[in-house]
Design a protein around this motif. Structure first.
Motif, PDB file in Angstrom:
ATOM      1  N   LEU A  48       0.828  -1.298   0.275  1.00  0.00           N
ATOM      2  CA  LEU A  48       0.105  -0.146  -0.067  1.00  0.00           C
ATOM      3  C   LEU A  48       0.838   1.160  -0.158  1.00  0.00           C
ATOM      4  O   LEU A  48       1.784   1.305   0.744  1.00  0.00           O
ATOM      5  CB  LEU A  48      -0.740   0.066   1.398  1.00  0.00           C
ATOM      6  CG  LEU A  48      -2.033  -1.117   1.205  1.00  0.00           C
ATOM      7  CD1 LEU A  48      -2.390  -1.147   2.762  1.00  0.00           C
ATOM      8  CD2 LEU A  48      -3.252  -0.625   0.316  1.00  0.00           C
ATOM      9  N   THR A  51      -3.851   4.974   2.081  1.00  0.00           N
ATOM     10  CA  THR A  51      -5.223   4.445   2.602  1.00  0.00           C
ATOM     11  C   THR A  51      -6.057   5.694   3.089  1.00  0.00           C
ATOM     12  O   THR A  51      -5.400   6.922   2.925  1.00  0.00           O
ATOM     13  CB  THR A  51      -5.047   3.482   3.683  1.00  0.00           C
ATOM     14  OG1 THR A  51      -4.631   4.186   4.897  1.00  0.00           O
ATOM     15  CG2 THR A  51      -3.973   2.428   3.488  1.00  0.00           C
ATOM     16  N   HIS A  52      -7.344   5.345   3.239  1.00  0.00           N
ATOM     17  CA  HIS A  52      -8.058   6.536   3.908  1.00  0.00           C
ATOM     18  C   HIS A  52      -7.523   7.350   5.375  1.00  0.00           C
ATOM     19  O   HIS A  52      -7.898   8.350   5.784  1.00  0.00           O
ATOM     20  CB  HIS A  52      -9.544   6.194   4.217  1.00  0.00           C
ATOM     21  CG  HIS A  52      -9.579   4.948   5.336  1.00  0.00           C
ATOM     22  ND1 HIS A  52      -9.409   3.721   5.078  1.00  0.00           N
ATOM     23  CD2 HIS A  52     -10.132   5.205   6.612  1.00  0.00           C
ATOM     24  CE1 HIS A  52      -9.538   2.793   6.247  1.00  0.00           C
ATOM     25  NE2 HIS A  52      -9.727   3.824   7.126  1.00  0.00           N
ATOM     26  N   THR A 105      -1.786  -2.803  -4.206  1.00  0.00           N
ATOM     27  CA  THR A 105      -3.043  -2.447  -3.883  1.00  0.00           C
ATOM     28  C   THR A 105      -3.063  -0.845  -4.087  1.00  0.00           C
ATOM     29  O   THR A 105      -2.489  -0.428  -3.399  1.00  0.00           O
ATOM     30  CB  THR A 105      -3.456  -2.851  -2.202  1.00  0.00           C
ATOM     31  OG1 THR A 105      -2.995  -4.464  -2.126  1.00  0.00           O
ATOM     32  CG2 THR A 105      -4.854  -2.725  -2.043  1.00  0.00           C
ATOM     33  N   TYR A 107      -5.150   2.918  -3.705  1.00  0.00           N
ATOM     34  CA  TYR A 107      -5.936   3.523  -3.177  1.00  0.00           C
ATOM     35  C   TYR A 107      -6.902   4.277  -4.235  1.00  0.00           C
ATOM     36  O   TYR A 107      -6.010   4.799  -4.780  1.00  0.00           O
ATOM     37  CB  TYR A 107      -5.483   4.121  -1.851  1.00  0.00           C
ATOM     38  CG  TYR A 107      -6.425   4.992  -0.997  1.00  0.00           C
ATOM     39  CD1 TYR A 107      -7.671   4.568  -0.549  1.00  0.00           C
ATOM     40  CD2 TYR A 107      -6.233   6.524  -0.870  1.00  0.00           C
ATOM     41  CE1 TYR A 107      -8.593   5.182   0.161  1.00  0.00           C
ATOM     42  CE2 TYR A 107      -7.253   7.446  -0.289  1.00  0.00           C
ATOM     43  CZ  TYR A 107      -8.268   6.670   0.373  1.00  0.00           C
ATOM     44  OH  TYR A 107      -9.170   7.516   0.960  1.00  0.00           O
ATOM     45  N   ARG A 123     -10.046  11.546   1.079  1.00  0.00           N
ATOM     46  CA  ARG A 123     -11.163  10.520   0.699  1.00  0.00           C
ATOM     47  C   ARG A 123     -12.305  11.381   0.199  1.00  0.00           C
ATOM     48  O   ARG A 123     -13.382  10.867   0.194  1.00  0.00           O
ATOM     49  CB  ARG A 123     -11.593   9.614   2.179  1.00  0.00           C
ATOM     50  CG  ARG A 123     -11.809  10.753   3.332  1.00  0.00           C
ATOM     51  CD  ARG A 123     -12.201   9.775   4.512  1.00  0.00           C
ATOM     52  NE  ARG A 123     -12.693  10.430   5.546  1.00  0.00           N
ATOM     53  CZ  ARG A 123     -13.618  10.997   5.885  1.00  0.00           C
ATOM     54  NH1 ARG A 123     -14.772  10.542   4.952  1.00  0.00           N
ATOM     55  NH2 ARG A 123     -14.003  11.593   7.020  1.00  0.00           N
TER      56      ARG A 123
END
Length: 223
Positions: A48, A51-52, A105, A107, A123
């Motif tokens: 990653l 992320t959020h 992965t 986002y 986000r």
């Protein structure tokens, strides 16, 4: 096998410091990449870059100022130099994310060049009318390449260089071999190989390649 590829890729490449290649490799990447007892876990690791819970990766790599208020974050204007720097560093980070042990992965929105400081700016909803094609096409190319190479499923990882600002490793198994080279300093290097390889990005076939300053190579061995 702890942490994420984000920690590896950004350990010394922050908005306020110059990359320290020795620190980057010895303290982060080398430990992260080649622990034999952790290979099985490493293969399943989610790689990653954001992320959020984190600032957008492109913001981390681009913004040169530390902001403290929501108004500042909402109205920040990136300079052309910040945008260019961020894109180049993002490509280096994504290259690592997709070629080291683990499963890349993404986002949502990172592949479109979405910016955003900390919550709630990291986000927001996707603007489907706006896309950075340079970033999007890089993600698309590296993703298509990875999906077609068995070596990224369970292939071994060996570090080839970790000094003089040059970091290189290879992924290999019976299906083939891929070499990744990242140049984190201002020098230009020539890379000489025993076999013929093809540069995935410009399709050049050779045994010798030149890597420019602050750049990268992704090489596939020809049969």
């Amino acid at each position: 096998y702890r942490g994420s590829i984000r920690e590896v890729a950004l350990a010394e490449v922050t908005p306020h410091t110059e990359p320290d290649t020795e620190e980057f490799v010895i303290k982060k990447t080398k430990r992260f990449a080649i622990k034999p007892m952790d290979v099985q876990e490493a293969i399943m690791q989610m790689n990653l870059l954001g992320t959020h819970d984190t600032e957008r990766i492109l913001t981390v790599l681009s913004a040169q100022k530390t902001l403290s208020t929501r108004d500042e974050m909402a109205n920040y204007k990136y300079s052309p130099a910040e945008i260019e720097r961020g894109k180049q560093l993002l490509k280096l980070a994504v290259l690592l994310e997709f070629t080291m042990y683990g499963v890349p992965t993404i986002y949502y929105g990172d592949e479109r060049g979405t910016y955003g400081f900390k919550d709630p700016f990291n986000r927001t909803t996707i603007n489907w009318k706006k896309r950075d094609n340079e970033i999007f096409n890089f993600y698309k190319q590296i993703a298509l390449f990875r999906s077609g190479e068995k070596v990224f499923e369970r292939g071994e990882l060996e570090i080839l260089s970790e000094n003089q600002g040059l970091f290189a490793f290879r992924r290999f198994d019976e299906s083939g071999e891929v070499i990744v080279v990242i140049n984190l300093n201002e020098n230009v290097y020539k890379i000489s190989l025993d076999n013929e390889f093809i540069n995935v990005f410009d399709k050049k076939k050779a045994k010798t390649f030149t890597i420019d300053r602050n750049s990268y190579l992704l090489l596939k061995k020809l049969r």
